[in-house]
Design an enzyme around this catalytic site. Structure first.
Site, mmCIF file in Angstrom:
data_model
loop_
_atom_site.group_PDB
_atom_site.id
_atom_site.type_symbol
_atom_site.label_atom_id
_atom_site.label_comp_id
_atom_site.label_asym_id
_atom_site.label_seq_id
_atom_site.Cartn_x
_atom_site.Cartn_y
_atom_site.Cartn_z
ATOM 1 N N ARG A 1 -3.837 21.647 -14.433
ATOM 2 C CA ARG A 1 -2.817 20.675 -14.851
ATOM 3 C C ARG A 1 -3.065 20.143 -16.258
ATOM 4 N NH1 ARG A 1 0.193 15.950 -11.270
ATOM 5 N NH2 ARG A 1 1.440 15.149 -12.989
ATOM 6 N N HIS B 1 -1.671 10.959 -28.383
ATOM 7 C CA HIS B 1 -1.970 9.587 -27.941
ATOM 8 C C HIS B 1 -2.657 8.799 -29.048
ATOM 9 C CE1 HIS B 1 -1.739 10.414 -23.307
ATOM 10 N NE2 HIS B 1 -0.556 10.325 -23.876
ATOM 11 N N GLU C 1 8.518 17.786 -25.590
ATOM 12 C CA GLU C 1 7.897 18.234 -24.328
ATOM 13 C C GLU C 1 8.437 19.609 -23.932
ATOM 14 O OE1 GLU C 1 5.376 16.838 -22.866
ATOM 15 O OE2 GLU C 1 5.418 14.692 -23.304
ATOM 16 N N ARG D 1 0.830 -1.238 0.000
ATOM 17 C CA ARG D 1 0.000 0.000 0.000
ATOM 18 C C ARG D 1 0.847 1.264 0.000
ATOM 19 N NH1 ARG D 1 -3.175 -2.908 3.768
ATOM 20 N NH2 ARG D 1 -4.827 -3.984 2.638
ATOM 21 N N ASN E 1 -1.249 18.777 -21.039
ATOM 22 C CA ASN E 1 -1.636 17.807 -22.077
ATOM 23 C C ASN E 1 -1.704 18.436 -23.468
ATOM 24 O OD1 ASN E 1 -1.880 15.731 -20.216
ATOM 25 N ND2 ASN E 1 -3.994 16.281 -19.728
ATOM 26 N N HIS F 1 -1.430 16.304 -26.548
ATOM 27 C CA HIS F 1 -1.515 14.893 -26.163
ATOM 28 C C HIS F 1 -2.771 14.185 -26.681
ATOM 29 C CE1 HIS F 1 1.851 16.009 -23.697
ATOM 30 N NE2 HIS F 1 1.934 14.829 -23.118
ATOM 31 N N LYS G 1 6.603 22.923 -14.567
ATOM 32 C CA LYS G 1 5.801 21.784 -14.100
ATOM 33 C C LYS G 1 5.512 21.921 -12.605
ATOM 34 C CE LYS G 1 4.584 17.105 -14.561
ATOM 35 N NZ LYS G 1 4.638 15.887 -15.309
ATOM 36 N N GLU H 1 -4.981 17.039 -11.172
ATOM 37 C CA GLU H 1 -5.521 17.339 -12.506
ATOM 38 C C GLU H 1 -7.030 17.536 -12.526
ATOM 39 O OE1 GLU H 1 -3.457 15.630 -16.043
ATOM 40 O OE2 GLU H 1 -5.497 15.162 -16.671
ATOM 41 N N HIS I 1 6.249 8.683 -27.862
ATOM 42 C CA HIS I 1 5.407 9.652 -27.154
ATOM 43 C C HIS I 1 5.742 11.078 -27.608
ATOM 44 C CE1 HIS I 1 2.941 11.213 -23.920
ATOM 45 N NE2 HIS I 1 3.929 12.013 -23.575
ATOM 46 N N LYS J 1 2.451 11.317 -11.549
ATOM 47 C CA LYS J 1 1.581 10.426 -12.331
ATOM 48 C C LYS J 1 2.327 9.138 -12.629
ATOM 49 C CE LYS J 1 -1.406 13.520 -14.969
ATOM 50 N NZ LYS J 1 -1.731 13.959 -16.346
HETATM 51 P P1 NAD Z 1 11.682 5.101 -22.316
HETATM 52 O O1 NAD Z 1 11.728 4.994 -20.852
HETATM 53 O O2 NAD Z 1 11.204 3.909 -23.067
HETATM 54 O O3 NAD Z 1 13.109 5.522 -22.845
HETATM 55 C C1 NAD Z 1 13.322 5.588 -24.240
HETATM 56 C C2 NAD Z 1 14.495 4.709 -24.650
HETATM 57 O O4 NAD Z 1 15.689 5.347 -24.224
HETATM 58 C C3 NAD Z 1 14.512 3.329 -24.042
HETATM 59 O O5 NAD Z 1 14.873 2.414 -25.039
HETATM 60 C C4 NAD Z 1 15.613 3.406 -22.987
HETATM 61 O O6 NAD Z 1 16.264 2.173 -22.793
HETATM 62 C C5 NAD Z 1 16.543 4.417 -23.578
HETATM 63 N N1 NAD Z 1 17.312 5.197 -22.618
HETATM 64 C C6 NAD Z 1 16.858 5.797 -21.496
HETATM 65 N N2 NAD Z 1 17.811 6.522 -20.936
HETATM 66 C C7 NAD Z 1 18.920 6.376 -21.693
HETATM 67 C C8 NAD Z 1 20.233 6.912 -21.642
HETATM 68 N N3 NAD Z 1 20.569 7.809 -20.713
HETATM 69 N N4 NAD Z 1 21.104 6.545 -22.573
HETATM 70 C C9 NAD Z 1 20.751 5.679 -23.561
HETATM 71 N N5 NAD Z 1 19.519 5.164 -23.691
HETATM 72 C C10 NAD Z 1 18.606 5.511 -22.763
HETATM 73 O O7 NAD Z 1 10.738 6.312 -22.781
HETATM 74 P P2 NAD Z 1 10.722 7.872 -22.482
HETATM 75 O O8 NAD Z 1 10.689 8.514 -23.804
HETATM 76 O O9 NAD Z 1 11.739 8.272 -21.500
HETATM 77 O O10 NAD Z 1 9.306 8.033 -21.775
HETATM 78 C C11 NAD Z 1 8.114 7.726 -22.451
HETATM 79 C C12 NAD Z 1 7.126 7.181 -21.453
HETATM 80 O O11 NAD Z 1 6.892 8.177 -20.439
HETATM 81 C C13 NAD Z 1 5.791 6.849 -22.051
HETATM 82 O O12 NAD Z 1 5.357 5.618 -21.555
HETATM 83 C C14 NAD Z 1 4.880 7.961 -21.554
HETATM 84 O O13 NAD Z 1 3.545 7.553 -21.427
HETATM 85 C C15 NAD Z 1 5.495 8.266 -20.212
HETATM 86 N N6 NAD Z 1 5.206 9.611 -19.705
HETATM 87 C C16 NAD Z 1 4.748 9.724 -18.431
HETATM 88 C C17 NAD Z 1 4.498 10.964 -17.904
HETATM 89 C C18 NAD Z 1 4.047 11.100 -16.479
HETATM 90 O O14 NAD Z 1 3.722 12.214 -16.065
HETATM 91 N N7 NAD Z 1 4.068 10.042 -15.704
HETATM 92 C C19 NAD Z 1 4.718 12.117 -18.677
HETATM 93 C C20 NAD Z 1 5.200 11.966 -19.979
HETATM 94 C C21 NAD Z 1 5.445 10.701 -20.484
HETATM 95 N N1 GLY Z 2 2.622 14.755 -18.253
HETATM 96 C C1 GLY Z 2 1.463 15.449 -17.872
HETATM 97 C C2 GLY Z 2 1.289 15.595 -16.407
HETATM 98 O O1 GLY Z 2 2.150 15.225 -15.637
HETATM 99 O O2 GLY Z 2 0.281 16.066 -15.987
#
Ligand code: NAD
Ligand code: GLY
Length: 352
Positions: free
Chosen positions: A237, A248, A184, A120, A241, A244, A223, A233, A261, A142
């Site tokens: 907030r 998406h 972003e 939890r 998006n 987005h 942010k 949100e 993304h 998030k």
């Molecule tokens: P990811 O984590 O898949 O990283 C992209 C690629 O980069 C992967 O193949 C990873 O192995 C590689 N990588 C990461 N760091 C590296 C480094 N320093 N050197 C070499 N390679 C490296 O994807 P991302 O683009 O970081 O994130 C996308 C994800 O984030 C999506 O799932 C999206 O939905 C999510 N997201 C979440 C939020 C939130 O608020 N929680 C906001 C935006 C995006």
């Molecule tokens: N990535 C959008 C949010 O954190 O609200």
């Protein structure tokens, strides 16, 4: 070193420091008492940075196990999450221990979810290693995983205890993954900060890395402000998006494989702006997006993309919320019925 305090329901610091990964053990020890953790990482990031983090933890007397999963969005699902829970359990991680997310947004989203649900809720630290994760996903709490029916459909809010952004880790990113983060960053400029947009616009993909610490700082600070005002949100907030809704849809249309993304967000901002922003703003945005090798358009017609919008989290009953920037640095939240949104979008993006 720079620090940004995030005053959400549970306040925490974001440390921005080149080479900060080497000091992770020390920074973590100053906020978490436990000397026991599980690092969650993907096979790429673990291979490059796992040892540096491990050494730093050992230096601070923190023992650890590592859970590694195959990199990429395809891993961000309930099956991997189940494996993580079982791993935490097999390591006998207790309520007073903590999890470290070492990687991009995929790692952070899953590790955060696991930390929010395991026993939890236990503490967790984000060490984001992509630009996107440093400026967006690691801050704000998030977390989510994808379902076959759509992206990020199961999740929870879980603020981390600490975020450590080491921009040296960005040096090993491919240009494409770095550009995802720039999408972003452009978004933050569009919704809140004209001077940030201009900084990005006036550099190009060749020399933006020279000022990346400033970009990271400005984006996280925006942010911070938005999330402090509206952690869960309910209103403001939603401006985060921008791009987005269509973004998406593009990711889904491309089966979450050949469209990242960041690429979705980039094209999504352009689709919305072509319809709702004055032509000079929309053209300026497209030029900037193109400069970073990001898409402004897609062969998937708008009609095709809109069919995914009804499944988006931003839909409430038959209404959809979407974000419009009529001026650079200012965002508005708009709400329409899905059918009205469809008509509005088709008017300007017809056939694209
Ligand atoms: P990811 O984590 O898949 O990283 C992209 C690629 O980069 C992967 O193949 C990873 O192995 C590689 N990588 C990461 N760091 C590296 C480094 N320093 N050197 C070499 N390679 C490296 O994807 P991302 O683009 O970081 O994130 C996308 C994800 O984030 C999506 O799932 C999206 O939905 C999510 N997201 C979440 C939020 C939130 O608020 N929680 C906001 C935006 C995006
Ligand atoms: N990535 C959008 C949010 O954190 O609200």
């Amino acid at each position: 070193m720079k620090k940004i305090r995030i005053n959400t329901s549970k306040p925490y610091d974001v440390i921005i420091q080149r080479g900060g990964l080497k000091n992770a053990g020390e920074y973590i020890s100053s906020v978490i008492k436990s000397k026991r953790t599980v690092i969650i990482t993907d096979d790429t990031v673990g291979g490059i940075y796992g040892e540096i983090l491990g050494k730093s933890l050992e230096k601070s007397g923190i023992s650890y196990d590592i859970f590694t999963f195959p990199h990429g969005e395809a891993s961000k699902n309930l099956s991997t999450l189940g494996d993580i829970f079982n791993f935490l359990c097999s390591c006998e991680l207790t309520r007073s221990d903590f999890i470290i997310a070492l990687g991009g947004g995929v790692t952070g989203d899953m590790a955060g979810f696991a930390a929010g649900a395991y026993l939890r809720g236990i503490s967790f630290v984000q060490i984001p290693t992509t630009l996107l994760a440093q400026i967006d996903s690691s801050v704000g709490g998030k977390t989510a995983v994808d379902l076959p029916g759509g992206k990020n459909l199961v999740g929870l809010f879980k603020q981390p205890d600490l975020v450590i952004c080491d921009s040296d880790t960005l040096d090993t990113l491919t240009d494409e993954i770095f550009a995802d983060g720039m999408a972003e960053a452009i978004k933050y400029g569009m919704i809140r900060d004209k001077s940030l947009f201009e900084l990005i616009e006036n550099h190009n993909s060749g020399n933006i890395r020279d000022v990346i610490d400033d970009v990271v700082y400005s984006c996280i600070d925006i942010k911070r402000d938005v999330v402090e005002n509206d952690e869960f949100e309910r209103g403001e907030r939603m401006i985060l998006n921008f791009g987005h809704t269509i973004g998406h849809a593009l990711e889904a249309h491309h089966n979450y494989t050949d469209y990242t993304h960041g690429q979705g967000v980039a094209a999504g901002m352009c689709y919305i702006s072509r319809r709702f922003a004055p032509a000079d703003i929309s053209e300026r945005l497209e030029k900037c997006v193109k400069c970073y090798g990001l898409p402004t358009d897609d062969e998937a017609g708008i009609e095709n993309l809109l069919s995914y919008c009804s499944r988006d989290k931003k839909c409430e009953s038959d209404n959809i919320n979407y974000i419009v920037c009529e001026e650079i640095g200012k965002a508005q939240i708009r709400k329409s019925s899905l059918s009205e949104f469809r008509c509005l979008m088709e008017e300007k993006n017809n056939g694209r």
